[in-house]
Motif scaffolding. Structure first.
Motif, PDB file in Angstrom:
ATOM      1  N   GLY A 183       0.801  -1.215   0.000  1.00  0.00           N
ATOM      2  CA  GLY A 183       0.000   0.000   0.000  1.00  0.00           C
ATOM      3  C   GLY A 183       0.831   1.260   0.000  1.00  0.00           C
ATOM      4  O   GLY A 183       0.304   2.360  -0.224  1.00  0.00           O
ATOM      5  N   ARG A 184       2.112   1.107   0.261  1.00  0.00           N
ATOM      6  CA  ARG A 184       3.049   2.244   0.247  1.00  0.00           C
ATOM      7  C   ARG A 184       4.256   1.929  -0.639  1.00  0.00           C
ATOM      8  O   ARG A 184       5.365   2.374  -0.383  1.00  0.00           O
ATOM      9  N   GLU A 185       4.003   1.160  -1.690  1.00  0.00           N
ATOM     10  CA  GLU A 185       5.101   0.740  -2.566  1.00  0.00           C
ATOM     11  C   GLU A 185       5.838   1.935  -3.164  1.00  0.00           C
ATOM     12  O   GLU A 185       7.075   1.956  -3.216  1.00  0.00           O
ATOM     13  N   LYS A 186       5.104   2.937  -3.620  1.00  0.00           N
ATOM     14  CA  LYS A 186       5.750   4.095  -4.243  1.00  0.00           C
ATOM     15  C   LYS A 186       6.601   4.849  -3.243  1.00  0.00           C
ATOM     16  O   LYS A 186       7.730   5.266  -3.564  1.00  0.00           O
ATOM     17  N   GLU A 187       6.088   5.011  -2.019  1.00  0.00           N
ATOM     18  CA  GLU A 187       6.869   5.717  -0.989  1.00  0.00           C
ATOM     19  C   GLU A 187       8.149   4.952  -0.667  1.00  0.00           C
ATOM     20  O   GLU A 187       9.215   5.546  -0.491  1.00  0.00           O
ATOM     21  N   LEU A 222       5.551  -7.978  -4.774  1.00  0.00           N
ATOM     22  CA  LEU A 222       6.315  -7.371  -3.687  1.00  0.00           C
ATOM     23  C   LEU A 222       6.961  -8.466  -2.849  1.00  0.00           C
ATOM     24  O   LEU A 222       8.160  -8.408  -2.541  1.00  0.00           O
ATOM     25  N   ARG A 223       6.184  -9.474  -2.487  1.00  0.00           N
ATOM     26  CA  ARG A 223       6.738 -10.549  -1.672  1.00  0.00           C
ATOM     27  C   ARG A 223       7.820 -11.322  -2.433  1.00  0.00           C
ATOM     28  O   ARG A 223       8.829 -11.728  -1.845  1.00  0.00           O
ATOM     29  N   ALA A 224       7.635 -11.511  -3.738  1.00  0.00           N
ATOM     30  CA  ALA A 224       8.668 -12.178  -4.533  1.00  0.00           C
ATOM     31  C   ALA A 224       9.974 -11.398  -4.461  1.00  0.00           C
ATOM     32  O   ALA A 224      11.058 -11.983  -4.321  1.00  0.00           O
TER      33      ALA A 224
END
Length: 346
Positions: A183-187, A222-224
């Motif tokens: 949910g905060r990947e960009k940050e 993301l988990r990968a």
């Protein structure tokens, strides 16, 4: 075609080339036992050069370096398993030897008998495993901004400073990392690119940032990415054991670090002298960790100086790919692409 003025140091005078832009490169996909691998390639008819990216990037990290190298080479740029347009691994295997097997399968499929290799970040582990297990395939290899697990890669937090590499240990606990980042990947990416850079806020374009954000925001991706960091523990055992068993790499190896990241030169020497017999090390000036966007022309120059123009290597013809079916239905089909000779990751 993109017109760009590039000074090839010690190779060519400053001239204007019409480069084949990265977004015009062809796409290909092959099915392996536990993953579908996507790659792009430049015009064929030249010696082969394999580019292997790291995290959180995918093949687009080469969009500037790749076309420069493609003036002399047929450049092959895969998306590593669980990144970009490749699929997730059905066995959740993101170890260096698994990724190295993917690279071997690509070379088998393309009928390539010898190749030059350039790898960055986590791609260094994959490329090194590929070279260890298939030394006859690798002519020369460049490894950038990554000490191998077991040979200098840190798996613990060794400083309270936010500018040190504490995230390597944090990312190595995938469930926790995913919980705090999702949910905060960009940050996270904005901080990550800033943290490892020379030029700070100007290191990456918003377009590329959005591309990487969309990529790791896909379900499971993301988990990968975090699994590559968790694999450092088993990778350390693997690299230590295999180098003890087979000895140092014998092909010429150039190890590079950015002056604001993997430096000084003595640190690169210490990391790679136990790994390579024929070793050269150097520093990329005016660069941090993100060489694809911070110093693409400098890195391309160094690569061409080290690899040469490839005249000692056979040229490859990939025109047959235009008429070849490589998939049998949706990603993850159990039918392995013919010619990969792949039985699964080690």
């Amino acid at each position: 075609m993109l017109l760009i003025s590039i000074k090839f140091v010690a190779l060519l005078p400053a001239v204007t080339f019409a480069l084949q832009t990265f977004n015009t490169w062809e796409h290909e996909r092959i099915q392996l036992p536990d993953v579908s691998i996507h790659f792009r390639y430049s015009a064929s008819g030249k010696p082969p050069l394999l580019l292997v990216h790291g995290f959180p990037e995918h093949s687009r990290t080469w969009e500037t370096i790749g076309p420069i190298l493609a003036e002399h080479y047929t450049v092959i740029a895969p998306d590593n398993r669980g990144t970009g347009d490749s699929s997730l691994s059905s066995t959740d295997n993101y170890t260096a030897p698994a990724g190295g097997e993917d690279l071997r399968a690509i070379m088998n499929f393309l009928n390539i008998g010898t190749v030059n290799v350039l790898a960055h970040d986590k791609g260094v582990g994959l490329a090194t495993s590929f070279a260890i297990e298939n030394p006859e395939l690798v002519n020369r290899i460049i490894l950038i901004e990554y000490p191998l697990p077991g040979f200098g890669y840190p798996t613990t937090v060794y400083s309270p400073s936010i500018y040190r590499d504490w995230q390597l240990a944090f990312f190595a606990v995938p469930d926790a990392a995913q919980f705090f980042i999702q949910g905060r990947e960009k940050e996270m990416l904005m901080w990550y690119f800033y943290h490892g850079s020379y030029s700070a806020g100007d290191v990456i374009s918003n377009d590329l940032l959005e591309t990487y954000t969309r990529s790791i925001s896909k379900p499971g991706f993301l988990r990968a990415g975090m699994q590559y960091f968790a694999a450092a523990f088993s990778d350390a055992e693997y690299f230590t054991r295999r180098i003890n068993e087979s000895g140092k790499l014998r092909m010429p190896l150039l190890a590079l670090g950015g002056e604001a990241s993997f430096a000084p030169k003595s640190a690169i020497d210490a990391a790679f002298e136990p790994v390579a017999d024929d070793l050269t090390t150097d520093i990329i000036i005016k660069s941090g960790h993100w060489i694809g966007v911070e110093a693409p022309v400098r890195v391309a120059n160094k690569a061409l100086q080290f690899f040469g123009n490839g005249t000692e290597m056979p040229k490859i013809d990939l025109s047959w790919l235009d008429y070849t079916i490589t998939m049998d239905g949706n990603f993850g089909s159990v039918k392995i692409t013919a010619g990969t000779n792949d039985t699964g990751p080690a």
